[in-house]
Design a protein around this motif. Structure first.
Motif, PDB file in Angstrom:
ATOM      1  N   ARG A  68       0.806  -1.225   0.000  1.00 48.79           N
ATOM      2  CA  ARG A  68       0.000   0.000   0.000  1.00 48.79           C
ATOM      3  C   ARG A  68       0.838   1.273   0.000  1.00 48.79           C
ATOM      4  N   GLY A  69       2.146   1.155  -0.180  1.00 45.46           N
ATOM      5  CA  GLY A  69       2.994   2.343  -0.243  1.00 45.46           C
ATOM      6  C   GLY A  69       3.562   2.708   1.114  1.00 45.46           C
ATOM      7  N   VAL A  70       4.454   3.716   1.118  1.00 39.86           N
ATOM      8  CA  VAL A  70       5.151   4.075   2.359  1.00 39.86           C
ATOM      9  C   VAL A  70       4.689   5.431   2.904  1.00 39.86           C
ATOM     10  N   GLY A  71       3.601   5.957   2.312  1.00 39.39           N
ATOM     11  CA  GLY A  71       2.998   7.185   2.858  1.00 39.39           C
ATOM     12  C   GLY A  71       3.957   8.353   2.946  1.00 39.39           C
ATOM     13  N   ALA A  72       4.675   8.622   1.868  1.00 36.94           N
ATOM     14  CA  ALA A  72       5.599   9.781   1.794  1.00 36.94           C
ATOM     15  C   ALA A  72       6.640   9.783   2.923  1.00 36.94           C
ATOM     16  N   ASP A  73       7.000   8.575   3.390  1.00 37.44           N
ATOM     17  CA  ASP A  73       8.021   8.468   4.442  1.00 37.44           C
ATOM     18  C   ASP A  73       9.295   7.889   3.814  1.00 37.44           C
ATOM     19  N   PRO A  74      10.283   8.741   3.524  1.00 42.42           N
ATOM     20  CA  PRO A  74      11.464   8.249   2.804  1.00 42.42           C
ATOM     21  C   PRO A  74      12.310   7.266   3.626  1.00 42.42           C
ATOM     22  N   GLU A  75      12.222   7.364   4.970  1.00 38.80           N
ATOM     23  CA  GLU A  75      12.992   6.404   5.776  1.00 38.80           C
ATOM     24  C   GLU A  75      12.413   5.005   5.590  1.00 38.80           C
ATOM     25  N   LEU A  76      11.084   4.942   5.548  1.00 35.79           N
ATOM     26  CA  LEU A  76      10.432   3.660   5.298  1.00 35.79           C
ATOM     27  C   LEU A  76      10.722   3.199   3.863  1.00 35.79           C
ATOM     28  N   GLY A  77      10.743   4.155   2.944  1.00 34.96           N
ATOM     29  CA  GLY A  77      11.065   3.837   1.546  1.00 34.96           C
ATOM     30  C   GLY A  77      12.464   3.220   1.435  1.00 34.96           C
ATOM     31  N   ALA A  78      13.405   3.792   2.163  1.00 40.71           N
ATOM     32  CA  ALA A  78      14.779   3.280   2.136  1.00 40.71           C
ATOM     33  C   ALA A  78      14.838   1.894   2.776  1.00 40.71           C
ATOM     34  N   GLU A  79      14.098   1.733   3.883  1.00 39.65           N
ATOM     35  CA  GLU A  79      14.116   0.445   4.592  1.00 39.65           C
ATOM     36  C   GLU A  79      13.555  -0.675   3.703  1.00 39.65           C
ATOM     37  N   VAL A  80      12.452  -0.373   3.052  1.00 38.90           N
ATOM     38  CA  VAL A  80      11.805  -1.366   2.200  1.00 38.90           C
ATOM     39  C   VAL A  80      12.732  -1.735   1.026  1.00 38.90           C
ATOM     40  N   ALA A  81      13.396  -0.715   0.456  1.00 34.96           N
ATOM     41  CA  ALA A  81      14.309  -0.976  -0.668  1.00 34.96           C
ATOM     42  C   ALA A  81      15.476  -1.856  -0.194  1.00 34.96           C
ATOM     43  N   ARG A  82      16.001  -1.546   0.986  1.00 39.14           N
ATOM     44  CA  ARG A  82      17.136  -2.327   1.512  1.00 39.14           C
ATOM     45  C   ARG A  82      16.717  -3.770   1.747  1.00 39.14           C
ATOM     46  N   ARG A  83      15.552  -3.941   2.340  1.00 36.69           N
ATOM     47  CA  ARG A  83      15.068  -5.292   2.641  1.00 36.69           C
ATOM     48  C   ARG A  83      14.877  -6.119   1.388  1.00 36.69           C
TER      49      ARG A  83
END
Ligand code: GDP
Length: 390
Positions: A68-83
């Motif tokens: 459902r997306g990361v809700g404009a949270d770039p830290e979460l975006g980075a975490e998801v990409a890393r994972r």
């Protein structure tokens, strides 16, 4: 040159799609592969041209994301990409790396998935492959608010650091009055695709004839390998080829055919017009470390003398001898077009303004958080603090 494009997040996917569209419309072959990566399933359905099997949903198993997306949270975006780097790697396994001159990672910096994920993936690509990794980053417009500025300013640092060069596109400079947001984006995405494809599409050596002054991939890579930020200038002129070929014999008979000087002036004039027009991100041209001019059009229009004059002129404008100029012959082109890459520009007022707004937003967010914590504590605690919590 040939590139593998990775569109990260919503803007990244749409812009990658626009690049595919412009390339198909003009018979170029820039993209050897395109991959759209997103944490929001719904956004992956937006592109028209990116094949279904080149769209990758990340963060599916993340408890806060789940498609459902990361809700404009770039830290979460980075975490998801890393994972999910393993999944991204697997998707990139099919890229014909032997045939690719560079990677191009595209993202809007004001949101979450692209803002946080694009730097992570770029850094990873640089570790994995010998080919250079370029970023294409979109700066949010001022009216998107402080949070978007903060996301973008933080991502800008990480993305520049993670790439060999970050080409900037400023939504503020390209916003058109009276257009709806999406209508505006469709227009700006096409304009951005036109610039990036005209520039990087040179030297692909597909069905175009190779000229002596043809631009090649190593020239583009050399100009971009500066570790800083870049901007692109562009201008084009319509060529009425049908009328022209019909009239050419007549002109020649009357001794009025276009002379070498006419062709040279046209090329030189177009380069000047490009550099003085709106850049993908406004910057002081004189602050560029290196630059590169690509003139694209029918072979007879590509005046070598015009290119030389344009190069000399750009040397004086940038006060640098690091200026390359080459052409990109396109037999059936109905336009003469010019893209000028201004690499490692250091005087970019838009970035300064973005950073100021980001610092201001960060301070406001911190102050709001503290005030809210106090208010909540006051609300749930009785007036004289006589009650013990359970
Ligand atoms: P993400 O999916 O979380 O990466 O976020 P988005 O890509 O939706 O938005 C990030 C930023 O990109 C926004 O703040 C806008 O400034 C910008 N943006 C979104 N869509 C487009 C688009 O189609 N074109 C352009 N030029 N910018 C866009």
């Amino acid at each position: 040159m040939h590139v593998a494009v990775i569109g990260f997040g919503n803007a990244g996917g749409k812009i990658a799609d626009a690049i595919l569209e412009f390339e198909a419309d003009t018979g170029r072959s820039l993209c050897k592969d395109v991959l759209a990566v997103n944490s929001a399933e719904i956004d992956l359905s937006k592109p028209d041209r990116i094949p279904e099997d080149r769209r990758l949903l990340i963060g599916q198993t993340h408890e806060r994301v789940k498609g459902r997306g990361v809700g404009a949270d770039p830290e979460l975006g980075a975490e998801v990409a890393r994972r999910d780097l393993g999944e991204i790697d697997r998707a990139l396994d099919t890229v014909p790396v032997y045939d690719v001159d560079a990677f191009l990672v595209v993202a809007g910096l004001g949101g979450g998935t692209g803002s946080g994920g694009a730097p992570v993936v770029s850094r990873h690509l640089r570790e994995m492959y010998a080919e250079p990794v370029y970023g294409l980053g979109v700066l949010p417009s001022t009216d998107e608010g402080g949070r978007a500025s903060l996301n973008a300013a933080r991502s800008l640092q990480a993305f520049t650091d993670a790439t060999d060069s970050l080409v900037l596109f400023d939504n503020d400079a390209w916003r058109q009055a009276g257009e709806t947001l999406q209508g505006g984006y469709d227009h700006t995405n096409t304009e951005l695709a036109r610039r990036i494809t005209t520039l990087l599409g040179a030297g692909a050596m597909d069905d175009s004839k190779v000229s002596e002054t043809a631009m090649d991939a190593s020239d583009i890579n050399r100009t971009l390998s500066t570790d800083g930020v870049s901007t692109i200038a562009y201008a084009s002129a319509e060529l009425d080829r049908e009328t022209k070929s019909g009239l050419l014999d007549q002109f020649r008979a009357n001794g009025h055919a276009e002379s070498d000087t006419d062709y040279a002036q046209k090329v030189h004039g177009l380069v000047r017009r490009a550099v003085n027009a709106r850049l993908t991100c406004p910057a002081d041209v004189a602050s560029a470390e290196r630059s590169l001019v690509v003139v694209s059009g029918p072979p007879e229009e590509l005046s070598r003398k015009g290119l030389q004059h344009a190069r000399q002129w750009l040397e004086t404008q940038t006060d640098s001898v690091e200026v390359l100029a080459g052409d990109d012959p396109r037999e059936n082109a109905d336009q003469l077009s010019v893209a000028v890459l201004l690499s490692n520009v250091t005087d970019v007022p838009r970035v300064d303004a973005l950073q100021e707004r980001a610092v201001d937003a960060q301070e406001r967010i911190e102050a709001e958080e503290t005030a809210r914590d106090d208010e909540v504590a006051e609300l749930i605690t009785d007036e004289n603090d006589q009650l013990d919590p359970l």
